[in-house]
Design an enzyme around this catalytic site. Structure first.
Site, mmCIF file in Angstrom:
data_model
loop_
_atom_site.group_PDB
_atom_site.id
_atom_site.type_symbol
_atom_site.label_atom_id
_atom_site.label_comp_id
_atom_site.label_asym_id
_atom_site.label_seq_id
_atom_site.Cartn_x
_atom_site.Cartn_y
_atom_site.Cartn_z
ATOM 1 N N ASP A 66 0.743 -1.334 -0.002
ATOM 2 C CA ASP A 66 0.071 0.174 0.032
ATOM 3 C C ASP A 66 0.737 1.181 -0.129
ATOM 4 O O ASP A 66 2.069 1.377 0.235
ATOM 5 C CB ASP A 66 -0.893 0.016 1.260
ATOM 6 N N ASN A 135 -7.725 -2.693 14.146
ATOM 7 C CA ASN A 135 -8.873 -3.107 13.876
ATOM 8 C C ASN A 135 -9.082 -4.299 12.727
ATOM 9 O O ASN A 135 -10.006 -4.529 12.405
ATOM 10 C CB ASN A 135 -9.728 -1.692 13.143
ATOM 11 N N HIS A 137 -7.107 -4.601 10.010
ATOM 12 C CA HIS A 137 -6.907 -4.416 8.672
ATOM 13 C C HIS A 137 -5.644 -5.073 8.326
ATOM 14 O O HIS A 137 -4.754 -5.215 9.220
ATOM 15 C CB HIS A 137 -6.823 -2.780 8.344
HETATM 16 C C1 GLP Z 1 -0.410 0.508 8.555
HETATM 17 C C2 GLP Z 1 -0.167 -0.300 7.225
HETATM 18 C C3 GLP Z 1 -0.383 -1.960 7.608
HETATM 19 C C4 GLP Z 1 0.354 -2.218 8.946
HETATM 20 C C5 GLP Z 1 -0.084 -1.336 10.181
HETATM 21 C C6 GLP Z 1 0.417 -1.818 11.600
HETATM 22 O O1 GLP Z 1 -1.733 0.691 8.583
HETATM 23 N N1 GLP Z 1 -0.796 0.004 6.117
HETATM 24 O O2 GLP Z 1 -0.043 -2.626 6.651
HETATM 25 O O3 GLP Z 1 0.169 -3.658 9.235
HETATM 26 O O4 GLP Z 1 0.034 -0.030 9.639
HETATM 27 O O5 GLP Z 1 1.527 -0.934 11.744
HETATM 28 P P1 GLP Z 1 2.380 -1.257 12.789
HETATM 29 O O6 GLP Z 1 3.290 -2.502 12.342
HETATM 30 O O7 GLP Z 1 3.257 -0.151 12.941
HETATM 31 O O8 GLP Z 1 1.751 -1.496 14.083
#
Ligand code: GLP
Length: 246
Positions: A66, A135, A137
C-alpha cells in the site's frame, strides 16, 4: 493455519527471517510482497543481515501492499521512502524491481489496475508479508473489507488515522486515503506470513484466528488461505485460547 508464538518480537523476526532468506536462497528470482509499519522492521533487519553475509537479492522482485494518496515520495512518511530507508537501500536489490503503488498518480483508478497487472506479469507473489492493524486491517483494507477485493483506493478510518498519527506531526497530517492491494489480491499470494507484536494487536489477532471469518476483521480472511503462518509474540497471543498456544 500455522501459528508460531515466540517470547519476543526479535525471536519471531529470526524465524520469519529464516523463512524468507531461505526461500530467496532457493529461489533467487523470488517475488516478495512487503508491508510497512513498525512490525516488519526486525524482519527486514534479518534480511539485510543475510544480504550483508552474501545472500543475493539482486534477482528478487518486491511489491508493497500500500501507499498513502497525495504524499510525495520524498516525504519520509511515504511508504516508498520508508521502504527505501529501511530495506531497499541496504539490499543488493535492483530498485527498478521494487514496486510500491503510486499515490501521486493523476489517475488513481488506472494506477490500481496497473498495479494488479504488474503483479500478474511478475508471475504472482510467492510470499506476502503482512502486519495487522488494531482493527484487523491488512494492507489498508479497512473493515468491512470484502474478501474478494482488488487493489483500490481506500478511505482510512479514524482509528487507522489515529494509530498512524505517531509517524506524523499530528493526526491532521495523516493522509485520509491510500491505495492498497485488496484482500483478494493478498489471498492470491502463494504463501502469506502475518507478524503481530504487542498487546495492542491481541484482540484483532484473536478475531483473525479464532472467530468465524468476517469482513469486519479483514485478517480473518486468511483462515481461507492454504499457506498462512502467523509469527506472533507472547503479548500479541495473550487472548488466544490454549489450543492455539501449544
Ligand atoms: C499500517 C499499514 C499496515 C500495517 C499497520 C500496522 O496501517 N498499512 O500494513 O500492518 O500499519 O502498523 P504497525 O506495524 O506499525 O503496528
Amino acid at each position: 493455519m500455522n501459528i508460531q508464538i515466540y517470547k519476543s518480537n526479535q525471536e519471531a523476526a529470526v524465524a520469519a527471517g529464516e523463512y524468507i532468506n531461505s526461500y530467496v536462497r532457493n529461489n533467487p528470482k523470488a517475488v516478495l510482497g512487503l508491508a510497512t509499519g513498525s512490525t516488519p522492521l526486525p524482519l527486514y533487519a534479518k534480511m539485510v543481515k543475510a544480504c550483508k553475509n552474501g545472500l543475493d537479492y539482486s534477482g528478487v522482485t518486491t511489491f508493497n501492499l500500500d501507499e498513502y494518496v497525495g504524499l510525495p515520495i520524498d516525504q519520509e512518511q511515504s511508504y516508498r521512502a520508508f521502504m527505501n530507508k529501511n530495506l531497499f537501500s541496504h539490499l543488493n536489490i535492483d530498485i527498478n524491481n521494487t514496486f510500491v503503488p503510486d499515490g501521486m498518480a493523476q489517475d488513481l483508478e488506472a494506477q490500481c489496475a496497473e498495479y494488479e497487472e504488474r503483479i500478474k506479469a511478475a508471475g504472482g507473489i510467492d510470499i506476502q508479508v503482512l502486519g495487522i492493524g488494531s482493527n484487523g486491517h491488512i494492507g489498508f483494507n479497512e473493515p468491512p473489507a470484502p474478501f474478494d477485493s482488488r487493489t483500490s483506493v481506500i478511505d482510512l478510518t479514524e482509528q487507522t488515522i489515529s494509530d498512524n498519527a505517531r509517524f506524523f506531526e499530528s493526526a491532521a497530517d495523516v493522509p485520509k486515503r491510500a491505495i492498497s492491494m485488496g484482500v483478494g489480491t493478498i489471498l492470491d499470494a502463494r504463501a502469506c506470513i502475518l507478524l503481530s507484536f504487542g498487546t495492542g494487536k491481541a484482540k484483532a489477532l484473536k478475531g483473525a484466528i479464532e472467530e468465524s471469518p468476517d469482513v469486519m476483521n479483514p485478517a480473518s480472511a486468511l483462515q481461507n488461505h492454504p499457506n498462512i503462518t502467523f509469527y506472533v509474540d507472547e503479548a500479541s497471543a495473550s487472548y488466544l485460547t490454549k489450543q492455539h498456544k501449544t
